[in-house]
Design a protein around this motif. Structure first.
Motif, PDB file in Angstrom:
ATOM      1  N   PHE A 181      14.327   5.289 -20.562  1.00  0.00           N
ATOM      2  CA  PHE A 181      14.058   6.867 -20.283  1.00  0.00           C
ATOM      3  C   PHE A 181      14.729   7.462 -21.281  1.00  0.00           C
ATOM      4  CE2 PHE A 181      14.110   4.546 -15.894  1.00  0.00           C
ATOM      5  CZ  PHE A 181      12.838   4.975 -15.656  1.00  0.00           C
ATOM      6  N   TYR A 182      14.080   8.442 -21.871  1.00  0.00           N
ATOM      7  CA  TYR A 182      14.268   9.247 -22.827  1.00  0.00           C
ATOM      8  C   TYR A 182      14.610  10.893 -22.090  1.00  0.00           C
ATOM      9  CZ  TYR A 182      15.120  11.984 -27.084  1.00  0.00           C
ATOM     10  OH  TYR A 182      15.999  12.755 -28.181  1.00  0.00           O
ATOM     11  N   VAL A 183      15.878  11.213 -22.245  1.00  0.00           N
ATOM     12  CA  VAL A 183      16.044  12.690 -21.415  1.00  0.00           C
ATOM     13  C   VAL A 183      15.195  13.687 -22.051  1.00  0.00           C
ATOM     14  CG1 VAL A 183      17.918  14.234 -21.024  1.00  0.00           C
ATOM     15  CG2 VAL A 183      18.173  11.606 -21.038  1.00  0.00           C
ATOM     16  N   GLN A 184      14.733  14.443 -21.164  1.00  0.00           N
ATOM     17  CA  GLN A 184      13.726  15.384 -21.600  1.00  0.00           C
ATOM     18  C   GLN A 184      14.497  16.844 -21.498  1.00  0.00           C
ATOM     19  OE1 GLN A 184      10.049  14.783 -22.544  1.00  0.00           O
ATOM     20  NE2 GLN A 184      11.604  13.192 -22.808  1.00  0.00           N
ATOM     21  N   GLY A 185      13.833  17.762 -22.477  1.00  0.00           N
ATOM     22  CA  GLY A 185      14.377  19.114 -22.321  1.00  0.00           C
ATOM     23  C   GLY A 185      15.660  19.246 -23.162  1.00  0.00           C
ATOM     24  N   GLY A 186      16.523  20.311 -22.978  1.00  0.00           N
ATOM     25  CA  GLY A 186      17.557  20.456 -23.878  1.00  0.00           C
ATOM     26  C   GLY A 186      18.725  19.469 -23.764  1.00  0.00           C
ATOM     27  N   LEU A 187      19.641  19.323 -24.677  1.00  0.00           N
ATOM     28  CA  LEU A 187      20.513  18.203 -24.646  1.00  0.00           C
ATOM     29  C   LEU A 187      21.704  18.716 -23.885  1.00  0.00           C
ATOM     30  CD1 LEU A 187      20.905  17.861 -28.712  1.00  0.00           C
ATOM     31  CD2 LEU A 187      19.770  16.225 -26.860  1.00  0.00           C
ATOM     32  N   GLY A 188      22.183  17.762 -23.147  1.00  0.00           N
ATOM     33  CA  GLY A 188      23.593  18.003 -22.268  1.00  0.00           C
ATOM     34  C   GLY A 188      23.309  17.417 -20.887  1.00  0.00           C
ATOM     35  N   GLN A 189      22.080  16.743 -20.814  1.00  0.00           N
ATOM     36  CA  GLN A 189      22.079  16.535 -19.239  1.00  0.00           C
ATOM     37  C   GLN A 189      21.991  14.874 -19.161  1.00  0.00           C
ATOM     38  OE1 GLN A 189      17.749  17.876 -17.783  1.00  0.00           O
ATOM     39  NE2 GLN A 189      17.705  18.555 -20.201  1.00  0.00           N
ATOM     40  N   GLY A 190      22.447  14.036 -20.287  1.00  0.00           N
ATOM     41  CA  GLY A 190      22.265  12.567 -20.034  1.00  0.00           C
ATOM     42  C   GLY A 190      22.977  11.765 -19.525  1.00  0.00           C
TER      43      GLY A 190
ATOM     44  N   ALA B 113      19.508  -4.782 -18.373  1.00  0.00           N
ATOM     45  CA  ALA B 113      19.889  -3.163 -18.325  1.00  0.00           C
ATOM     46  C   ALA B 113      18.560  -2.436 -18.398  1.00  0.00           C
ATOM     47  CB  ALA B 113      21.049  -3.021 -19.329  1.00  0.00           C
ATOM     48  N   THR B 114      19.356  -1.152 -17.841  1.00  0.00           N
ATOM     49  CA  THR B 114      18.202  -0.005 -18.222  1.00  0.00           C
ATOM     50  C   THR B 114      18.788   0.943 -18.992  1.00  0.00           C
ATOM     51  OG1 THR B 114      17.299   0.000 -15.687  1.00  0.00           O
ATOM     52  CG2 THR B 114      17.190   2.289 -17.056  1.00  0.00           C
ATOM     53  N   VAL B 115      18.014   1.488 -19.863  1.00  0.00           N
ATOM     54  CA  VAL B 115      18.688   2.436 -21.171  1.00  0.00           C
ATOM     55  C   VAL B 115      18.263   3.751 -20.859  1.00  0.00           C
ATOM     56  CG1 VAL B 115      18.745   2.868 -23.576  1.00  0.00           C
ATOM     57  CG2 VAL B 115      18.713   0.506 -22.754  1.00  0.00           C
ATOM     58  N   VAL B 116      19.124   4.641 -20.852  1.00  0.00           N
ATOM     59  CA  VAL B 116      18.852   6.078 -20.800  1.00  0.00           C
ATOM     60  C   VAL B 116      19.389   6.566 -22.264  1.00  0.00           C
ATOM     61  CG1 VAL B 116      19.298   8.292 -19.588  1.00  0.00           C
ATOM     62  CG2 VAL B 116      19.210   6.060 -18.413  1.00  0.00           C
ATOM     63  N   ASP B 117      18.456   7.223 -22.806  1.00  0.00           N
ATOM     64  CA  ASP B 117      18.620   7.764 -24.258  1.00  0.00           C
ATOM     65  C   ASP B 117      18.758   9.282 -24.337  1.00  0.00           C
ATOM     66  OD1 ASP B 117      19.142   7.469 -26.895  1.00  0.00           O
ATOM     67  OD2 ASP B 117      17.081   7.720 -27.388  1.00  0.00           O
ATOM     68  N   GLU B 118      19.852   9.735 -25.147  1.00  0.00           N
ATOM     69  CA  GLU B 118      19.977  11.194 -25.438  1.00  0.00           C
ATOM     70  C   GLU B 118      20.209  11.334 -27.005  1.00  0.00           C
ATOM     71  OE1 GLU B 118      21.142  15.297 -23.165  1.00  0.00           O
ATOM     72  OE2 GLU B 118      22.709  13.691 -23.351  1.00  0.00           O
ATOM     73  N   THR B 119      19.786  10.423 -27.671  1.00  0.00           N
ATOM     74  CA  THR B 119      20.067  10.493 -29.145  1.00  0.00           C
ATOM     75  C   THR B 119      18.914  11.327 -29.554  1.00  0.00           C
ATOM     76  OG1 THR B 119      18.961   8.358 -29.630  1.00  0.00           O
ATOM     77  CG2 THR B 119      21.304   8.306 -29.384  1.00  0.00           C
ATOM     78  N   ILE B 120      19.202  11.904 -30.841  1.00  0.00           N
ATOM     79  CA  ILE B 120      18.184  12.602 -31.547  1.00  0.00           C
ATOM     80  C   ILE B 120      18.050  12.191 -33.065  1.00  0.00           C
ATOM     81  CG2 ILE B 120      17.438  14.905 -32.687  1.00  0.00           C
ATOM     82  CD1 ILE B 120      17.557  14.849 -29.633  1.00  0.00           C
ATOM     83  N   THR B 121      18.979  12.051 -33.803  1.00  0.00           N
ATOM     84  CA  THR B 121      18.821  11.379 -35.261  1.00  0.00           C
ATOM     85  C   THR B 121      18.276   9.793 -34.931  1.00  0.00           C
ATOM     86  OG1 THR B 121      20.399  12.879 -36.126  1.00  0.00           O
ATOM     87  CG2 THR B 121      19.994  10.936 -37.511  1.00  0.00           C
ATOM     88  N   HIS B 122      19.141   9.288 -33.963  1.00  0.00           N
ATOM     89  CA  HIS B 122      18.762   7.695 -33.897  1.00  0.00           C
ATOM     90  C   HIS B 122      18.043   7.404 -32.684  1.00  0.00           C
ATOM     91  CE1 HIS B 122      23.140   8.328 -35.354  1.00  0.00           C
ATOM     92  NE2 HIS B 122      22.606   7.756 -36.471  1.00  0.00           N
ATOM     93  N   SER B 123      16.965   8.318 -32.117  1.00  0.00           N
ATOM     94  CA  SER B 123      16.320   7.938 -30.996  1.00  0.00           C
ATOM     95  C   SER B 123      15.199   6.900 -31.325  1.00  0.00           C
ATOM     96  CB  SER B 123      15.395   8.969 -30.527  1.00  0.00           C
ATOM     97  OG  SER B 123      14.675   9.837 -31.578  1.00  0.00           O
ATOM     98  N   ARG B 124      14.692   6.868 -32.828  1.00  0.00           N
ATOM     99  CA  ARG B 124      13.792   5.860 -33.128  1.00  0.00           C
ATOM    100  C   ARG B 124      14.409   4.594 -33.259  1.00  0.00           C
ATOM    101  NH1 ARG B 124       9.183   8.585 -37.342  1.00  0.00           N
ATOM    102  NH2 ARG B 124       9.043  10.370 -36.155  1.00  0.00           N
ATOM    103  N   VAL B 125      15.699   4.671 -33.749  1.00  0.00           N
ATOM    104  CA  VAL B 125      16.465   3.290 -33.740  1.00  0.00           C
ATOM    105  C   VAL B 125      16.697   2.901 -32.373  1.00  0.00           C
ATOM    106  CG1 VAL B 125      18.736   2.509 -34.436  1.00  0.00           C
ATOM    107  CG2 VAL B 125      17.878   4.096 -35.981  1.00  0.00           C
ATOM    108  N   VAL B 126      16.832   3.529 -31.485  1.00  0.00           N
ATOM    109  CA  VAL B 126      17.093   3.105 -30.061  1.00  0.00           C
ATOM    110  C   VAL B 126      15.701   2.479 -29.712  1.00  0.00           C
ATOM    111  CG1 VAL B 126      17.483   3.656 -27.670  1.00  0.00           C
ATOM    112  CG2 VAL B 126      19.157   4.439 -29.446  1.00  0.00           C
TER     113      VAL B 126
END
Length: 565
Positions: free
Chosen positions: A424-433, A398-411
């Protein structure tokens, strides 16, 4: 009305000749000429880019970004006037940060109904126009922004805009295409497809100077954030490091998969244990290696390997370079590898590889220990959820797209990656993931896409519009919410500034509470999608298995997991 050639036809011809695969449109009344051009082509059986109607501007921009992350080809986004452009601004800015080439367009009126030709409609006179035009609005968060002044330049200007978008650093460009120009009748252009851009090589003398330093170094270190964004960059970095025994760090600021997590040269995501021991640091597509920026290595020389090392959208950037190599990344890494091997001492290479392998062993052991601890802990720790998702990701490729903040390092650490374009980590402001994940799914087709998101970030997304697009377009994704019922990152930042402040004494934390949220998985119910909430670790494996089966069978699944932190 006649079916003569007009500006709408010119626009579609130009996008076709740019090689655009998909036009992502959040509809506005200016695009009737483009819609008519698409309809004519369908009626005549003529080829055209795929057209997708979407019901939110963030959804259109985010899907285009996700699709572009995988394909690395320029795509088109059509928005509506200034309001639609402003609504989609966050997604376009996200594409800028992610380095995704887009041609973004919206419109205005230039006659307001008082000029010759067709009536553009009273809405442009009353409430859609903006002083100065739409192109200055887009200028701060695009690579380049311009107005089309005449139908005579529309075809070539669209192509020019697309070619600018694809040049390093790739990113979105913007065109203000007035409605009157789209409606104006004209003659077909002399068409010519846009060819692939050329590739730049670093000068041999520059490569030789760096190769000498690299051959002599005892503790070289690679730090990379986006090597994997370049086609071939992931494999070229692996080849360089395995050939020369160089350890690799992907810091938490990494935004894509750059190097296999299970490779014995991978040192994890923490820079501090290694940066002061290094005698040579290679910043490979690494825009911001240290924080604070003034934090510098104790003794290492710094080599910056990046086709565009000084990123024009970065406000404050400190690299402290001693040498630059600015050719195309895969070619430059291959040049450097070959030049270094001519003089490198094999025992030195072996010693460097052994040093990195010991560091990888410590990182892997700490990872295993954290995962073992999570199994014994009460509730569902985020690490436990991540390890269960890793099993699915590996089994399904699978491909993972991540939009966590607190848990981004865990992911990053516990789901990980082992191949290009798998994270891929979603760039810019939250709400696009969700939109980015749908765009990735559009590109990978039959591949499984897993979208990880916190409850706060999930609520920022245009949820209903995104789920509707998922269903209507046949783009199933597995959405997993790491739900701690709070904006924990907000609270942690508050505590960093005021560790013994009034908020701590009174337990009065503003900007944090999400306890009144509805059951988030239930957003999927009206779309007949799989949805489940989990707070019992004994049920986690079953629910994730059911959700994965639902996605592989063709429907999006939303799993809301109550995590313990």
């Amino acid at each position: 009305m006649t079916e003569a050639y007009d500006g709408g036809e010119l626009l579609i011809d130009a996008l076709s000749d740019l090689g655009v695969d998909v036009v992502f449109c959040s509809s506005g009344s200016e695009w009737a000429p483009a819609w008519e051009a698409f309809a004519r082509r369908q009626d005549a059986g003529e080829p055209a880019p795929r057209y997708i109607d979407l019901t939110h501007e963030t959804l259109a921009g985010g899907m285009a970004t996700g699709y572009g992350l995988v394909t690395r080809r320029t795509q088109a986004v059509l928005l509506h006037a200034a309001p639609g452009l402003l609504q989609g601004a966050m997604a376009v800015h996200g594409a800028l940060l992610a380095g995704v080439p887009l041609v973004v367009a919206s419109s205005e009126s230039t006659t307001y109904g008082d000029g010759p030709g067709q009536d553009p409609g009273g809405q442009w006179y009353r409430n859609l126009s903006i002083v100065g035009g739409t192109h200055p609005v887009a200028q701060p968060w695009t690579k380049w922004s311009q107005q089309v002044g005449s139908v005579d330049v529309l075809y070539e200007l669209v192509k020019h805009t697309g070619e600018l978008a694809a040049r390093p650093p790739a990113g979105p460009t913007y065109l203000n295409v007035p409605l009157e120009i789209l409606l104006e009748q004209t003659e077909p252009p002399v068409r010519k497809e846009v060819v692939a851009r050329g590739r730049r090589l670093s000068a041999p003398d520059d490569v030789a100077a760096v190769a000498k330093l690299l051959a002599e170094a005892e503790r070289p270190l690679v730090i990379t954030e986006t090597a994997g964004r370049e086609a071939g960059g992931f494999d070229a970095l692996v080849d360089l490091c395995e050939s020369l025994g160089i350890g690799v760090i992907e810091p938490s600021s990494a935004v894509c998969a750059n190097f296999p997590k299970d490779n014995p040269l991978h040192l994890g995501g923490e820079i501090d244990p290694y940066v002061d021991e290094a005698d040579l640091i290679l910043l490979v597509n690494c825009r911001a290696p240290y924080y604070p920026p003034s934090r510098t290595p104790a003794k290492a020389k710094t080599i910056v390997i990046d086709e565009v090392p000084q990123r024009p959208h970065v406000v404050y950037q400190v690299l402290n370079a001693d040498h630059y190599l600015e050719g195309a990344l895969p070619e430059t890494l291959a040049q450097l590898r070959d030049a270094t091997l001519k003089t490198a001492d094999q025992p030195t290479i072996a010693a460097r590889a052994a040093y990195a392998a010991s560091g990888h062993g410590r990182w892997a052991a700490a990872t295993d220990a954290a995962e073992a601890k999570a199994v014994e802990a009460p509730g569902i720790p985020p690490v436990l959820l991540a390890t269960r998702l890793r099993e699915i990701v590996r089994a399904e490729g699978a491909t993972v797209v991540d939009e966590t903040i607190t848990h981004s390092r865990v992911v990053q650490r516990h789901i990980g990656w082992d191949r290009p374009d798998s994270y891929f980590y979603v760039q810019g402001g939250l709400g696009q993931g969700i939109a980015v994940a749908l765009g990735v799914k559009l590109a990978v087709e039959d591949g499984l896409v897993v979208f990880t998101v916190g409850d706060g970030a999930f609520l920022y997304n245009p949820i209903e519009q995104s789920l509707m697009a998922s269903k209507d377009l046949g783009l199933p994704v597995l959405i997993v919410i790491f739900n701690n019922k709070k904006y924990l990152s907000m609270k942690m930042n508050h505590l960093r500034f005021y560790p013994e402040g009034a908020a701590v004494r009174t337990d009065y934390h503003l900007g944090v509470d999400l306890s009144t949220q509805p059951e988030l998985s239930a957003f999927a119910a009206p779309f007949d999608m799989y949805h489940a909430a989990v707070d019992d670790p004994a049920q986690l494996d079953r629910v994730l298995a059911e959700a994965t089966a639902a996605v592989t069978a063709g429907t999006t699944a939303v799993v809301n997991v109550s995590v313990s932190r």
